[in-house]
Scaffold this active site. Structure first.
Site, short mmCIF file in Angstrom:
data_model
loop_
_atom_site.label_atom_id
_atom_site.label_comp_id
_atom_site.label_asym_id
_atom_site.label_seq_id
_atom_site.Cartn_x
_atom_site.Cartn_y
_atom_site.Cartn_z
N LYS A 29 -6.20 104.54 -0.29
CA LYS A 29 -7.46 104.86 -1.58
C LYS A 29 -7.32 106.68 -1.44
O LYS A 29 -6.98 107.39 -0.62
CB LYS A 29 -8.70 104.45 -0.51
CG LYS A 29 -8.98 102.87 -0.81
CD LYS A 29 -9.70 101.70 -0.84
CE LYS A 29 -10.16 101.00 -0.72
NZ LYS A 29 -11.23 100.14 -0.65
N ARG A 62 -7.07 95.41 5.49
CA ARG A 62 -6.01 94.82 4.63
C ARG A 62 -5.20 95.59 3.51
O ARG A 62 -5.45 97.40 3.24
CB ARG A 62 -7.23 94.61 2.94
CG ARG A 62 -7.04 94.13 1.81
CD ARG A 62 -8.68 93.85 0.97
NE ARG A 62 -8.42 93.48 -0.43
CZ ARG A 62 -7.52 94.50 -1.07
NH1 ARG A 62 -8.23 95.37 -1.10
NH2 ARG A 62 -7.67 93.68 -2.59
#
Length: 274
Positions: free
Chosen positions: A221, A255
């Site tokens: 991210k 995840r």
């Protein structure tokens, strides 16, 4: 600490890895990579071999300012992928990344085992009914607004305190529907600035008071690559660092896009802590 996935009890007291598979043309990292059956099956096989307990399948990109996708389009993307994966790998525990109850319903009826909802029911008031009816584990993420508006909604007085209140209310609501298996996700990158993401990460142990498994999704991210002045393709090392730290702070599910590297984090973490 277990969750019931289609009759199979998964023990999440020891950390597990969830591999990400996006069948969308526009996801921030792997969008458009998996366009045909062979590409999808090859990636699923790789993630399972590398040690993923769950595969999280998404058909609607939730990156900031993501394009709107109709409900029917999302279903038309997701159901063939579910059918394909379960035909070739029938033991796969599929999680479906959706905030729409009709997509969740269709997915469960076609064999999905978990629903992963970025909106925790706030964008579809029928979601809790569907989860309760089919009695599947439900991942509730913290977010404000929707993917198109969330990055404008970052004004908090005390972000972690407000997140704990958010989850407490939703947990109570879910319990009122008879939903048993709940997992919480702080929602890194959703309605949070980079600085707020790191504040939440720093105080992650506070989520233990909710007494539910904690899922962490930080893979590649912008909070990582922007902090390192690099790009998404070069964010694996930073992802591995934060995944390791997340495990020390109580994360039970990682995840990730890169399952092998996340499993190495879990393996070494377990060597120290088990």
């Amino acid at each position: 600490m277990t969750i019931n996935c289609k009759g199979q009890l998964i023990d999440v007291s020891t950390p597990k890895v969830m591999g990400i598979l996006n069948v969308t043309p526009n996801s921030f990292f792997d969008g458009g990579k998996y366009k045909n059956e062979n590409e999808i099956l090859s990636q699923v096989e790789k993630m399972l071999i590398d040690g993923a307990t769950f595969i999280d399948l998404g058909a609607y990109s939730s990156k900031p300012s993501a394009e709107f996708v109709s409900e029917q389009e999302e279903i038309s993307r997701i159901i063939p992928a579910i059918d394909l994966i379960l035909k070739h790998f029938p033991e796969t525990i599929l999680s479906i990344d959706t905030f729409r109850s009709e997509v969740a319903k269709a997915s469960i009826e076609n064999g999905a085992a978990i629903i992963n909802d970025i909106a925790a029911g706030n964008l579809d008031d029928k979601m809790f009914e569907v989860i309760a009816k089919y009695n599947v584990p439900y991942i509730m993420m913290h977010m404000r607004g929707n993917p198109q508006t969330m990055q404008k909604l970052t004004n908090y007085e005390d972000i972690v305190k407000e997140m704990l209140f958010y989850f407490s209310e939703l947990i109570a609501k879910a319990r009122s529907f008879g939903i048993n298996d709940l997992i919480i996700d702080p929602g890194f990158g959703f309605a949070k600035t980079i600085e707020q993401n790191y504040e939440v990460f720093q105080k992650m142990e506070l989520f233990k008071m909710l007494e539910l498994p904690l899922l962490i999704g930080i893979s590649r991210k912008s909070m990582i690559y922007k902090s390192l002045n690099t790009n998404v393709e070069k964010a694996l090392n930073g992802t591995t660092v934060l995944n390791t730290l997340a495990l020390t702070k109580g994360a039970k599910i990682l995840r990730v896009h890169d399952v092998k590297e996340a499993m190495e984090c879990v393996t070494l973490f377990n060597k120290i802590n088990l």
